[in-house]
Design a protein around this motif. Structure first.
Motif, PDB file in Angstrom:
ATOM      1  N   LYS A   1      -6.587 -35.913  16.966  1.00 28.87           N
ATOM      2  CA  LYS A   1      -6.659 -34.721  17.810  1.00 28.87           C
ATOM      3  C   LYS A   1      -5.388 -34.572  18.655  1.00 28.87           C
ATOM      4  O   LYS A   1      -4.859 -33.468  18.804  1.00 28.87           O
TER       5      LYS A   1
ATOM      6  N   ALA B   1      -2.624 -33.388  16.311  1.00 24.79           N
ATOM      7  CA  ALA B   1      -2.753 -31.967  15.996  1.00 24.79           C
ATOM      8  C   ALA B   1      -2.312 -31.095  17.174  1.00 24.79           C
ATOM      9  O   ALA B   1      -1.641 -30.067  16.980  1.00 24.79           O
ATOM     10  N   GLU B   2      -2.652 -31.519  18.385  1.00 26.93           N
ATOM     11  CA  GLU B   2      -2.245 -30.747  19.563  1.00 26.93           C
ATOM     12  C   GLU B   2      -0.729 -30.771  19.742  1.00 26.93           C
ATOM     13  O   GLU B   2      -0.105 -29.739  20.044  1.00 26.93           O
TER      14      GLU B   2
ATOM     15  N   ARG C   1       0.824 -28.539  17.161  1.00 20.14           N
ATOM     16  CA  ARG C   1       0.644 -27.125  17.509  1.00 20.14           C
ATOM     17  C   ARG C   1       1.664 -26.684  18.558  1.00 20.14           C
ATOM     18  O   ARG C   1       2.254 -25.598  18.456  1.00 20.14           O
TER      19      ARG C   1
ATOM     20  N   ILE D   1      -0.052 -29.450  10.225  1.00 16.92           N
ATOM     21  CA  ILE D   1      -1.166 -29.060  11.100  1.00 16.92           C
ATOM     22  C   ILE D   1      -2.430 -28.829  10.273  1.00 16.92           C
ATOM     23  O   ILE D   1      -3.531 -29.262  10.651  1.00 16.92           O
ATOM     24  N   ARG D   2      -2.285 -28.198   9.122  1.00 15.53           N
ATOM     25  CA  ARG D   2      -3.456 -27.979   8.275  1.00 15.53           C
ATOM     26  C   ARG D   2      -4.044 -29.296   7.779  1.00 15.53           C
ATOM     27  O   ARG D   2      -5.264 -29.500   7.794  1.00 15.53           O
TER      28      ARG D   2
ATOM     29  N   THR E   1      -3.772 -32.286   9.181  1.00 12.36           N
ATOM     30  CA  THR E   1      -4.355 -33.024  10.307  1.00 12.36           C
ATOM     31  C   THR E   1      -5.694 -32.422  10.724  1.00 12.36           C
ATOM     32  O   THR E   1      -6.663 -33.158  10.984  1.00 12.36           O
ATOM     33  N   LEU E   2      -5.779 -31.110  10.787  1.00 14.84           N
ATOM     34  CA  LEU E   2      -7.045 -30.472  11.153  1.00 14.84           C
ATOM     35  C   LEU E   2      -8.110 -30.714  10.094  1.00 14.84           C
ATOM     36  O   LEU E   2      -9.296 -30.850  10.413  1.00 14.84           O
ATOM     37  N   ARG E   3      -7.698 -30.798   8.825  1.00 16.62           N
ATOM     38  CA  ARG E   3      -8.662 -31.104   7.776  1.00 16.62           C
ATOM     39  C   ARG E   3      -9.228 -32.512   7.962  1.00 16.62           C
ATOM     40  O   ARG E   3     -10.429 -32.753   7.780  1.00 16.62           O
TER      41      ARG E   3
ATOM     42  N   ASN F   1     -11.639 -32.464  11.045  1.00 16.66           N
ATOM     43  CA  ASN F   1     -12.935 -31.863  10.714  1.00 16.66           C
ATOM     44  C   ASN F   1     -13.760 -32.758   9.798  1.00 16.66           C
ATOM     45  O   ASN F   1     -14.988 -32.835   9.928  1.00 16.66           O
TER      46      ASN F   1
END
Length: 288
Positions: free
Chosen positions: A33, A36-37, A40, A163-164, A166-168, A171
């Motif tokens: 997290k 990812a932040e 971003r 980012i995609r 890491t967010l995957r 989740n």
């Protein structure tokens, strides 16, 4: 029925292992997290720089082509002169590696070579040489901005893909792995509690059975002793009388045998407990 949990055996070792895995997953989840932040934030910065650079690049290219048109108007067509005097490049592109929260990106940097001679420094001196110098400066500035624009564009694409990804992962951990670990822990705790209740119930049943067997044995011994005493009284034998037996003990023993069910079950806890016990027994008599 397939449950959303891992196929494990209910034991203390697996419970400890599942808790250890949960700690590791939580630590990795927090790190992802944060990553990812950070990506971003860096992606927003790169996107804003890219937009401003694109606007500057359009204005710079327009000015450079205007100066080129002025050179052609003043000196005529100079393409043949340019092609004849091509030598070493005066501006080179240097690759600079950059690490952004674990994501490797490459930045492009325009470097001008000072030691290389300029074959066009005397071109057009007779007819508007300053126009040629202005065109040269304008196109050099356009090349620098173009290299910067390409570098920002490349970084923006890499950061977007990172980012995609890491967010995957975030989740997946939040929606799949962590619920499975929680369900597995609840399953192990439930199974262990059920085994503990079954073992407690079994011990209670064994204890009640031993109490009942011992009670029957004592009642049988007391009945035989009473029968022997009456026979001796009828025969007139003056032998010492047997040891007196307490009346309430015999009544309690008789009550235990006449009970239709020696155990009663409570609807709330599910435990079994004996109904009748002798009043004169010690604690040692109730143990195994």
């Amino acid at each position: 029925m397939n449950e959303n949990r891992y196929p494990v055996t209910a034991s203390l070792f697996m419970l400890k292992e599942i808790k250890h895995r949960q700690e590791q997953v939580n630590r990795g989840y927090q790190l992802l997290k944060r990553k990812a932040e950070a990506l971003r934030i860096r992606g927003r910065q790169v996107a804003s720089e890219l937009a401003s650079t694109q606007a500057i690049l359009g204005h710079t290219l327009r000015e450079a082509y205007i100066t080129l048109a002025a050179v052609k108007f003043t000196n005529g067509e100079s393409n043949a002169l340019v092609l004849e005097n091509i030598g070493q490049a005066q501006i080179r592109v240097q690759r600079v590696a950059e690490n952004i929260s674990g994501v490797s990106t490459v930045s492009l940097l325009a470097v001008e070579e000072d030691g290389i001679g300029d074959s066009f420094r005397y071109a057009g001196l007779g007819a508007g040489g300053h126009r040629t110098g202005e065109a040269k400066k304008a196109f050099r500035e356009a090349v620098r901005i173009l290299v910067k624009f390409a570098s920002l564009r490349n970084s923006c694409i890499l950061l977007d893909e990172a980012i995609r990804t890491t967010l995957r992962k975030v989740n997946g951990i939040e929606k799949v792995i962590m619920p499975k670990l929680r369900n597995t822990e609840n399953y192990i705790l439930t199974e262990m509690d059920e085994r503990e209740r079954e073992e407690f119930h079994r011990l209670k049943m064994v204890k009640a059975k031993k109490v009942k067997t011992r009670t029957r044995l004592l009642l049988r011994q007391s009945s035989s002793a009473c029968g022997a005493g009456e026979a001796k009284e009828e025969s007139g034998d003056e032998s010492p009388a047997p040891l007196p037996i307490r009346r309430h003990s015999i009544e309690c023993l008789t009550g235990i045998l006449t009970c239709t069910s020696t155990l009663s079950m409570t609807t709330e806890s599910g435990d079994f407990k004996p109904v009748c016990y002798p009043h004169n027994w010690d604690d040692d008599d109730l143990l195994f």
